[in-house]
Enzyme design. Structure first.
Site, PDB file in Angstrom:
ATOM      1  N   LYS A  22     -13.474 -26.096 -16.814  1.00 42.40           N
ATOM      2  CA  LYS A  22     -14.143 -26.153 -18.256  1.00 42.40           C
ATOM      3  C   LYS A  22     -14.796 -27.626 -18.062  1.00 42.40           C
ATOM      4  CE  LYS A  22     -12.817 -22.304 -19.238  1.00 42.40           C
ATOM      5  NZ  LYS A  22     -13.946 -21.000 -19.520  1.00 42.40           N
TER       6      LYS A  22
ATOM      7  N   SER B 166     -16.226 -21.970 -22.882  1.00 39.90           N
ATOM      8  CA  SER B 166     -15.379 -23.095 -22.359  1.00 39.90           C
ATOM      9  C   SER B 166     -14.431 -23.653 -22.680  1.00 39.90           C
ATOM     10  CB  SER B 166     -15.939 -24.312 -22.607  1.00 39.90           C
ATOM     11  OG  SER B 166     -16.487 -25.862 -22.088  1.00 39.90           O
TER      12      SER B 166
ATOM     13  N   TYR C 102      -7.756 -25.422 -14.099  1.00 35.66           N
ATOM     14  CA  TYR C 102      -8.532 -25.103 -15.063  1.00 35.66           C
ATOM     15  C   TYR C 102      -9.555 -25.794 -15.903  1.00 35.66           C
ATOM     16  CZ  TYR C 102      -8.841 -22.046 -19.105  1.00 35.66           C
ATOM     17  OH  TYR C 102      -9.957 -21.420 -20.084  1.00 35.66           O
TER      18      TYR C 102
END
Ligand code: NAP
Length: 262
Positions: free
Chosen positions: A163, A145, A159
């Protein structure tokens, strides 16, 4: 070869953190690894290194291809099971950063492409691997992560959202799969190609957030990929059942037993 030697699939093994995790799994934990990445040439170089330097070429199988492709993931799982008779762990590490652009200025298509790699490939790997992981003595899913899962960075919407989504997936797998340990790890700010990309393309969209990463690089403060690589492979080989379903930073107290000794 001892039957205690774990069998692991690692995605994104051609460079950076995934490559370091592959080497650590072989060198430190005597694991057997199926490595997935698109760059077949880099995977071959990794195999050469493992054969020549570690003398463990027979413990590394390569699957060159895209981690978002069901056939590729199935091939990796089949390779592990056919060659070594079992699968103990998967390390879902493959990831991309771009699009680096504000929400207003990015396209949905680019968000979807990123989510295919950073999020849906993790689900795909978990789904195909789970029937084998459930049968393992101490099966695990280790997910890479990021701190961006918890904090907004300008230009990193896609992004960071992906995550955050894999952290929730980790929570869910922790609840749904009691016989498989699932943990997500923030690897720190690591000296890899992804940091090169941040420095190269991030200035315009990230504005002030960009300087932090440029400064860390200039000051020599980026983390060596060997550190998160070791932690990931240690988690995969000795999964902490009591921590299943949770997200950790590489330097959290709970990760101390998994960090490399200095
Ligand atoms: P990297 O050096 O750019 O490596 C990324 C790896 O992912 C490469 O091996 C790449 O291989 C693979 N990959 C990308 N797309 C793929 C696909 N579609 N199918 C298969 N493999 C794919 O970056 P890294 O820093 O090591 O990143 C690894 C993980 O760490 C990522 O999940 C990233 O989000 C996370 N992370 C990194 C940092 C950092 O500071 N570096 C911080 C937080 C989190 P091919 O190109 O050969 O396919």
């Amino acid at each position: 070869m001892s039957s205690a030697s774990p069998v692991i699939i690692i995605t994104g093994a051609s460079k950076g953190i995934g490559k370091a995790a592959t080497i650590a799994a072989l060198e430190k934990f005597n694991a057997r690894v199926v490595a997935i990445a698109r760059s077949g040439d880099l995977l071959n170089e990794l195999h050469e290194h493992v054969s020549k330097v570690l003398n463990k070429g027979d413990q590394l199988e390569l699957v060159a291809g895209d981690a978002t492709n069901k056939d590729i993931v199935q091939k990796a799982v089949d390779t592990a099971v056919q060659k070594w008779g079992r699968l103990d762990s998967v390390i879902a590490n493959a990831g991309v950063l771009e699009p680096v652009a504000t929400v207003a200025e990015s396209s949905i298509e680019d968000w979807k492409k990123l989510f295919d790699v950073n999020f849906f490939s993790v689900i795909l790997l978990a789904q195909i691997a789970l029937p084998h992981l459930r049968k393992a003595d101490n099966g695990s899913i280790v997910i890479v992560s990021s701190g961006a899962a918890l904090k907004g960075y300008r230009g990193w919407g896609a992004y960071g959202s992906s995550k955050a989504a894999i952290n929730h997936l980790t929570n869910t797998l922790g609840v749904e799969e009691p016989n498989v340990t699932t943990v997500a790890l923030r690897p720190g700010v690591v000296d890899t190609g992804m940091q090169d990309t941040i420095r190269a393309v991030g200035a315009e969209a990230m504005k002030d957030d960009h300087a932090k990463f440029v400064d860390l690089h200039r000051e020599g403060k980026l983390i060596d990929p060997k550190t998160p690589g070791h932690i990931l492979s240690a988690l995969a080989c000795n999964p902490p059942k009591e921590l299943s379903g949770r997200f950790f930073s590489w330097d959290d107290n709970e990760m101390k037993p998994y960090q490399p000794s200095v």
